[in-house]
Design a protein around this motif. Structure first.
Motif, PDB file in Angstrom:
ATOM      1  N   TRP A   1       7.054  -2.598  10.377  1.00  0.00           N
ATOM      2  CA  TRP A   1       6.961  -1.969   9.058  1.00  0.00           C
ATOM      3  C   TRP A   1       7.985  -2.544   8.083  1.00  0.00           C
ATOM      4  O   TRP A   1       7.638  -2.925   6.973  1.00  0.00           O
ATOM      5  CB  TRP A   1       7.171  -0.459   9.193  1.00  0.00           C
ATOM      6  CG  TRP A   1       5.946   0.297   9.622  1.00  0.00           C
ATOM      7  CD1 TRP A   1       4.646  -0.022   9.360  1.00  0.00           C
ATOM      8  CD2 TRP A   1       5.926   1.524  10.356  1.00  0.00           C
ATOM      9  NE1 TRP A   1       3.799   0.933   9.902  1.00  0.00           N
ATOM     10  CE2 TRP A   1       4.558   1.896  10.520  1.00  0.00           C
ATOM     11  CE3 TRP A   1       6.909   2.348  10.908  1.00  0.00           C
ATOM     12  CZ2 TRP A   1       4.180   3.049  11.190  1.00  0.00           C
ATOM     13  CZ3 TRP A   1       6.522   3.505  11.574  1.00  0.00           C
ATOM     14  CH2 TRP A   1       5.175   3.844  11.725  1.00  0.00           C
ATOM     15  N   LEU A   2       9.233  -2.600   8.502  1.00  0.00           N
ATOM     16  CA  LEU A   2      10.288  -3.054   7.596  1.00  0.00           C
ATOM     17  C   LEU A   2      10.198  -4.552   7.303  1.00  0.00           C
ATOM     18  O   LEU A   2      10.500  -4.989   6.195  1.00  0.00           O
ATOM     19  CB  LEU A   2      11.656  -2.702   8.168  1.00  0.00           C
ATOM     20  CG  LEU A   2      11.988  -1.203   8.190  1.00  0.00           C
ATOM     21  CD1 LEU A   2      13.286  -0.940   8.957  1.00  0.00           C
ATOM     22  CD2 LEU A   2      12.096  -0.647   6.775  1.00  0.00           C
ATOM     23  N   ALA A   3       9.772  -5.323   8.295  1.00  0.00           N
ATOM     24  CA  ALA A   3       9.622  -6.770   8.082  1.00  0.00           C
ATOM     25  C   ALA A   3       8.483  -7.086   7.123  1.00  0.00           C
ATOM     26  O   ALA A   3       8.475  -8.143   6.485  1.00  0.00           O
ATOM     27  CB  ALA A   3       9.399  -7.475   9.416  1.00  0.00           C
ATOM     28  N   SER A   4       7.522  -6.178   7.012  1.00  0.00           N
ATOM     29  CA  SER A   4       6.369  -6.421   6.130  1.00  0.00           C
ATOM     30  C   SER A   4       6.729  -6.336   4.655  1.00  0.00           C
ATOM     31  O   SER A   4       5.975  -6.785   3.801  1.00  0.00           O
ATOM     32  CB  SER A   4       5.246  -5.420   6.448  1.00  0.00           C
ATOM     33  OG  SER A   4       5.600  -4.103   6.037  1.00  0.00           O
ATOM     34  N   ILE A   5       7.893  -5.753   4.346  1.00  0.00           N
ATOM     35  CA  ILE A   5       8.348  -5.652   2.961  1.00  0.00           C
ATOM     36  C   ILE A   5       9.090  -6.936   2.596  1.00  0.00           C
ATOM     37  O   ILE A   5      10.060  -7.306   3.252  1.00  0.00           O
ATOM     38  CB  ILE A   5       9.272  -4.430   2.780  1.00  0.00           C
ATOM     39  CG1 ILE A   5       8.526  -3.150   3.148  1.00  0.00           C
ATOM     40  CG2 ILE A   5       9.791  -4.352   1.343  1.00  0.00           C
ATOM     41  CD1 ILE A   5       9.416  -1.927   3.218  1.00  0.00           C
ATOM     42  N   GLN A   6       8.656  -7.609   1.554  1.00  0.00           N
ATOM     43  CA  GLN A   6       9.231  -8.904   1.193  1.00  0.00           C
ATOM     44  C   GLN A   6      10.508  -8.746   0.363  1.00  0.00           C
ATOM     45  O   GLN A   6      11.562  -9.248   0.736  1.00  0.00           O
ATOM     46  CB  GLN A   6       8.195  -9.739   0.437  1.00  0.00           C
ATOM     47  CG  GLN A   6       6.952 -10.053   1.262  1.00  0.00           C
ATOM     48  CD  GLN A   6       7.278 -10.773   2.563  1.00  0.00           C
ATOM     49  OE1 GLN A   6       7.968 -11.796   2.557  1.00  0.00           O
ATOM     50  NE2 GLN A   6       6.799 -10.242   3.683  1.00  0.00           N
ATOM     51  N   ALA A   7      10.431  -8.093  -0.805  1.00  0.00           N
ATOM     52  CA  ALA A   7      11.589  -7.845  -1.670  1.00  0.00           C
ATOM     53  C   ALA A   7      12.496  -9.082  -1.769  1.00  0.00           C
ATOM     54  O   ALA A   7      13.589  -9.114  -1.224  1.00  0.00           O
ATOM     55  CB  ALA A   7      12.385  -6.638  -1.154  1.00  0.00           C
ATOM     56  N   PRO A   8      12.072 -10.112  -2.489  1.00  0.00           N
ATOM     57  CA  PRO A   8      12.789 -11.397  -2.483  1.00  0.00           C
ATOM     58  C   PRO A   8      14.212 -11.358  -3.023  1.00  0.00           C
ATOM     59  O   PRO A   8      15.009 -12.243  -2.712  1.00  0.00           O
ATOM     60  CB  PRO A   8      11.897 -12.289  -3.359  1.00  0.00           C
ATOM     61  CG  PRO A   8      11.093 -11.345  -4.192  1.00  0.00           C
ATOM     62  CD  PRO A   8      10.865 -10.151  -3.331  1.00  0.00           C
ATOM     63  N   LEU A   9      14.567 -10.340  -3.813  1.00  0.00           N
ATOM     64  CA  LEU A   9      15.924 -10.271  -4.344  1.00  0.00           C
ATOM     65  C   LEU A   9      16.861  -9.459  -3.451  1.00  0.00           C
ATOM     66  O   LEU A   9      18.054  -9.332  -3.765  1.00  0.00           O
ATOM     67  CB  LEU A   9      15.921  -9.686  -5.759  1.00  0.00           C
ATOM     68  CG  LEU A   9      15.171 -10.496  -6.816  1.00  0.00           C
ATOM     69  CD1 LEU A   9      15.384  -9.895  -8.194  1.00  0.00           C
ATOM     70  CD2 LEU A   9      15.606 -11.964  -6.803  1.00  0.00           C
ATOM     71  N   GLY A  10      16.339  -8.927  -2.350  1.00  0.00           N
ATOM     72  CA  GLY A  10      17.232  -8.265  -1.402  1.00  0.00           C
ATOM     73  C   GLY A  10      16.681  -6.969  -0.833  1.00  0.00           C
ATOM     74  O   GLY A  10      16.017  -6.199  -1.536  1.00  0.00           O
ATOM     75  N   LYS A  11      16.950  -6.744   0.454  1.00  0.00           N
ATOM     76  CA  LYS A  11      16.610  -5.493   1.137  1.00  0.00           C
ATOM     77  C   LYS A  11      17.906  -4.891   1.671  1.00  0.00           C
ATOM     78  O   LYS A  11      18.667  -5.574   2.356  1.00  0.00           O
ATOM     79  CB  LYS A  11      15.616  -5.728   2.276  1.00  0.00           C
ATOM     80  CG  LYS A  11      14.289  -6.303   1.816  1.00  0.00           C
ATOM     81  CD  LYS A  11      13.203  -6.184   2.877  1.00  0.00           C
ATOM     82  CE  LYS A  11      13.456  -7.055   4.085  1.00  0.00           C
ATOM     83  NZ  LYS A  11      12.328  -7.008   5.053  1.00  0.00           N
ATOM     84  N   PHE A  12      18.114  -3.599   1.384  1.00  0.00           N
ATOM     85  CA  PHE A  12      19.379  -2.955   1.711  1.00  0.00           C
ATOM     86  C   PHE A  12      19.126  -1.576   2.310  1.00  0.00           C
ATOM     87  O   PHE A  12      18.078  -0.958   2.075  1.00  0.00           O
ATOM     88  CB  PHE A  12      20.252  -2.816   0.459  1.00  0.00           C
ATOM     89  CG  PHE A  12      20.490  -4.103  -0.276  1.00  0.00           C
ATOM     90  CD1 PHE A  12      21.525  -4.941   0.092  1.00  0.00           C
ATOM     91  CD2 PHE A  12      19.664  -4.490  -1.329  1.00  0.00           C
ATOM     92  CE1 PHE A  12      21.745  -6.139  -0.580  1.00  0.00           C
ATOM     93  CE2 PHE A  12      19.873  -5.674  -2.011  1.00  0.00           C
ATOM     94  CZ  PHE A  12      20.919  -6.507  -1.625  1.00  0.00           C
ATOM     95  N   ALA A  13      20.116  -1.086   3.058  1.00  0.00           N
ATOM     96  CA  ALA A  13      20.039   0.263   3.622  1.00  0.00           C
ATOM     97  C   ALA A  13      21.423   0.863   3.721  1.00  0.00           C
ATOM     98  O   ALA A  13      22.428   0.154   3.884  1.00  0.00           O
ATOM     99  CB  ALA A  13      19.379   0.232   4.998  1.00  0.00           C
TER     100      ALA A  13
END
Length: 275
Positions: free
Chosen positions: A105-117
């Protein structure tokens, strides 16, 4: 007329209670917010960010709904992604299949400017849970923000600043890099951190927090059915005037009871605009 009025009230109450248990926890909505500020550079104008919190996957979760949430996020195609904490329910035993599914699920989100948690308190219930959460974030290229800041840019030296507060608030590290000339977006799992004196005096333009699930059940007039640690003084049923704008998300999951009333399940879609 009195009998009819009482009958209508009883029917409305029955419908509300039925929806509270059987309808509201299974759906979700997208809340759209446009952030207007002249401090947003041209390179980040019309850049989008998806933010959600408190997934609490496990005990009361519906895999089909969770899958629909991630499918919707993929359709929104955000430039940035921020998860506000509590990936799994605290009393849930995470299986290898759960980890594989969450990775997907989380890998399917691209968000090219950054993924954060951020960490939520349920991400830290024991060492095993923390290891599981960290492994999943590492596998899916999600950077953990914990009492730190990050400059967000888009092929330019100019940017906006994310400030992330940890569960144990350390304002020395989370606020030190904030520049009043930049747009500063603060994230916290605990809303109560936004009331801290150093935070309220910092050059923050917007903040977002979760944790309380919108109190999960909010009764008319009476308000939230219980207080959550970290949200005892600031929550959707008890708002405060702060020197910056803030948004308290009601999140996605449920704690203790699978019920939602006047606390819509949501993901939030922010659009940055310098107009």
């Amino acid at each position: 007329m009195l009998v009819i009025g009482v009958l209508i009230l009883v029917i409305s109450l029955d419908i509300s209670i039925y929806r509270m248990f059987y309808i509201n926890p299974d759906g979700f909505r997208v809340t759209y917010k446009t952030i207007h500020s002249k401090k947003i550079p041209d390179s980040l104008n019309q850049v989008s960010l998806v933010y959600f919190s408190d997934l609490e996957y496990g005990t009361f979760s519906d895999p089909e709904k969770t899958n629909a949430v991630f499918e919707k996020i993929k359709q929104l195609n955000p430039d940035l992604f921020v998860f506000g904490g509590d990936l799994f329910a605290s009393d849930y035993t995470v299986t290898d299949a759960d980890k594989d599914q969450m990775n997907a699920w989380l890998a399917s989100i691209q968000a090219p400017l950054g993924k954060f948690a951020l960490y939520g308190e349920q991400d830290l219930v024991n060492e095993g849970r923390l290891v599981n959460v960290q492994e999943i974030y590492n596998n899916t290229q999600i950077e953990i923000l914990d009492n730190t800041t990050r400059l967000i840019t888009n092929q330019s030296r100019e940017g906006i600043r994310f400030a992330a507060f940890g569960l144990d608030l350390n304002t020395d590290s989370s606020l030190a890099a904030l520049n009043p000339e930049q747009f500063n977006f603060a994230f916290s799992h605990y809303p109560d951190h936004l009331l801290n004196e150093y935070v309220t005096n910092a050059p923050i333009d917007l903040a977002a927090a979760g944790n309380a699930h919108g109190t999960q059940i909010t009764w008319p007039i009476k308000g939230g059915y219980r207080l959550w640690p970290g949200s005892e003084n600031l929550n959707r049923a008890d708002q405060k005037n702060l020197p910056f704008d803030y948004y308290l998300t009601s999140g996605l999951g449920c704690i203790n009871i699978r019920a939602r009333l006047n606390a819509p399940v949501e993901i939030v879609y922010f659009m940055f605009s310098n107009q």
